[in-house]
Design an enzyme around this catalytic site. Structure first.
Site, PDB file in Angstrom:
ATOM      1  N   GLU A   5      23.678  48.461  82.176  1.00 44.49           N
ATOM      2  CA  GLU A   5      23.351  49.975  82.675  1.00 44.49           C
ATOM      3  C   GLU A   5      22.571  50.654  81.590  1.00 44.49           C
ATOM      4  OE1 GLU A   5      23.001  50.646  85.793  1.00 44.49           O
ATOM      5  OE2 GLU A   5      24.280  49.129  86.148  1.00 44.49           O
ATOM      6  N   HIS A  24      19.165  49.232  81.253  1.00 44.96           N
ATOM      7  CA  HIS A  24      18.283  49.777  82.148  1.00 44.96           C
ATOM      8  C   HIS A  24      17.781  51.266  81.403  1.00 44.96           C
ATOM      9  CE1 HIS A  24      18.252  47.913  85.959  1.00 44.96           C
ATOM     10  NE2 HIS A  24      19.638  48.201  86.033  1.00 44.96           N
ATOM     11  N   GLU A  54      16.828  43.830  87.574  1.00 47.46           N
ATOM     12  CA  GLU A  54      18.281  43.617  87.713  1.00 47.46           C
ATOM     13  C   GLU A  54      18.353  42.767  86.798  1.00 47.46           C
ATOM     14  OE1 GLU A  54      21.287  45.221  89.093  1.00 47.46           O
ATOM     15  OE2 GLU A  54      19.522  46.962  88.499  1.00 47.46           O
TER      16      GLU A  54
END
Length: 364
Positions: free
Chosen positions: A144, A147, A194
């Site tokens: 995360e 990201h 992803e």
């Protein structure tokens, strides 16, 4: 002072670590080529810029932040302290200066996301926290943070908003069609992003086995004693190579509504990257820096992505990809190849106008 001789700034409470740190690392170091090319294609989609600019001013980001603040648990030194340690640790390793707020949301479905327009917010569900052990969770938190470093949160937020909007305007044929075109393009990009974030998770955790275990648990639940990494990866190989052209088409149809790639595919992609020279070079300290990002060429990134796709198609065992390679190479007897690829759609009996023992035609 940190273990690499650098003064710590804003991360004085980071827990001790044995893992390597990557000062100034650019997201380009770990971004999957398909992620970059899908984002370029997304930005070229007709009408996307207009929609993006409009939504950037309309999305209720403040409302979103207030929602998590009021109805979730914010990670801190007082709440979910072990997750807070992991978060600071991940930001330290990837050299993300501002640690994003992180929330734990009550939801039995294992999930995590990074959203937000001005500033990213990380959200993990209780289902995920309860499913994974410490090192597996560390890889997810790194995922995360990857990201956030890549700037993916903005597009993810727009995807969530448009998906909900598409459901509300489903009764308007043309309006829904226009929205779903952008949603489909966003999903295609997000599936590729992803793969990039999985790489970031590995850079943070630096434990391939933990990353593999986490992906297996997401696929099969908390039953590690019943699962095997090699067998799990074999599923990915079987998925790619198995079947005929009908199966290739079904794979495409199956993945279209998904926001994430299939878990076995993610595991296989991550393992392949962990064995690559690119990964080893990053660990050795040789990687692109953020200070160089402004000098990068979009055209070069697109060429790199195109080269990756060409290599992927050439080396793929998927029947459809093999057919594409044959077409590109001008393979003869193409009609017969296509017909045999879809042999399940036709009867195995010979055509009525030809006897069973007749010699084959030139395209058989």
């Amino acid at each position: 002072m940190s273990d690499d001789g650098h003064e710590q700034t804003g991360h004085e409470n980071v827990p001790s670590r044995q893992r390597k740190r990557f000062p100034g690392i650019s997201s380009r170091a770990y971004e999957h080529p398909a992620d970059r090319s899908a984002l370029v294609a997304l930005r070229k989609l007709s009408g996307f810029d207009t929609v993006f600019k409009a939504l950037s001013g309309l999305l209720p980001e403040r409302s979103l932040r207030l929602l998590f603040l009021s109805d979730s648990v914010r990670v801190s030194d007082q709440q979910f302290a072990h997750l807070n340690d992991m978060l600071r640790d991940a930001c330290y390793i990837l050299d993300l200066e501002k640690v994003p707020p992180m929330y734990v949301n009550q939801d039995p479905q294992p999930n995590a996301m990074c959203i937000g327009l001005d500033e990213p917010i990380i959200v993990v569900t209780t289902g995920l926290v309860e499913l994974l052990d410490e090192e597996e969770m560390r890889a997810v938190v790194g995922h995360e943070v990857g990201h956030a470093l890549s700037g993916h949160a903005v597009y993810r937020t727009i995807l969530l908003f448009l998906t909900n909007l598409a459901l509300r305007v489903a009764w308007i044929p043309l309006g829904n069609l226009a929205i779903m075109a952008i949603v489909t393009a966003l999903r295609e990009w997000f599936r590729k992003s992803e793969l990039s974030a999985d790489r970031a998770g590995l850079l943070v955790g630096q434990d391939l086995k933990a990353s593999m275990r986490g992906l297996m648990k997401i696929a099969g639940g908390n039953h590690l004693h019943e699962m095997n990494v090699d067998a799990f990866l074999q599923q990915a190989e079987e998925y790619e190579a198995g079947g005929d052209l009908r199966d290739s088409v079904l794979k495409i149809l199956n993945v279209l509504p998904r926001s994430h790639p299939f878990t076995t595919v993610r595991a296989a992609e991550l393992k392949k990257w962990s064995e690559s020279r690119d990964y080893q070079r990053i660990l050795d300290g040789h990687y692109p820096r953020r200070t160089e990002d402004k000098d990068t060429s979009v055209a070069d990134s697109f060429r790199e992505s195109a080269s990756h796709y060409a290599d992927h198609v050439k080396g793929s065992k998927d029947p459809l990809m093999k057919l594409v390679t044959d077409i590109a190479g001008g393979a003869g007897n193409l009609g017969g190849r296509v017909r045999r690829g879809f042999d399940g759609f036709t009867s195995s009996a010979p055509p009525k106008d030809r006897p069973a023992d007749a010699p084959p035609r030139g395209d058989d």
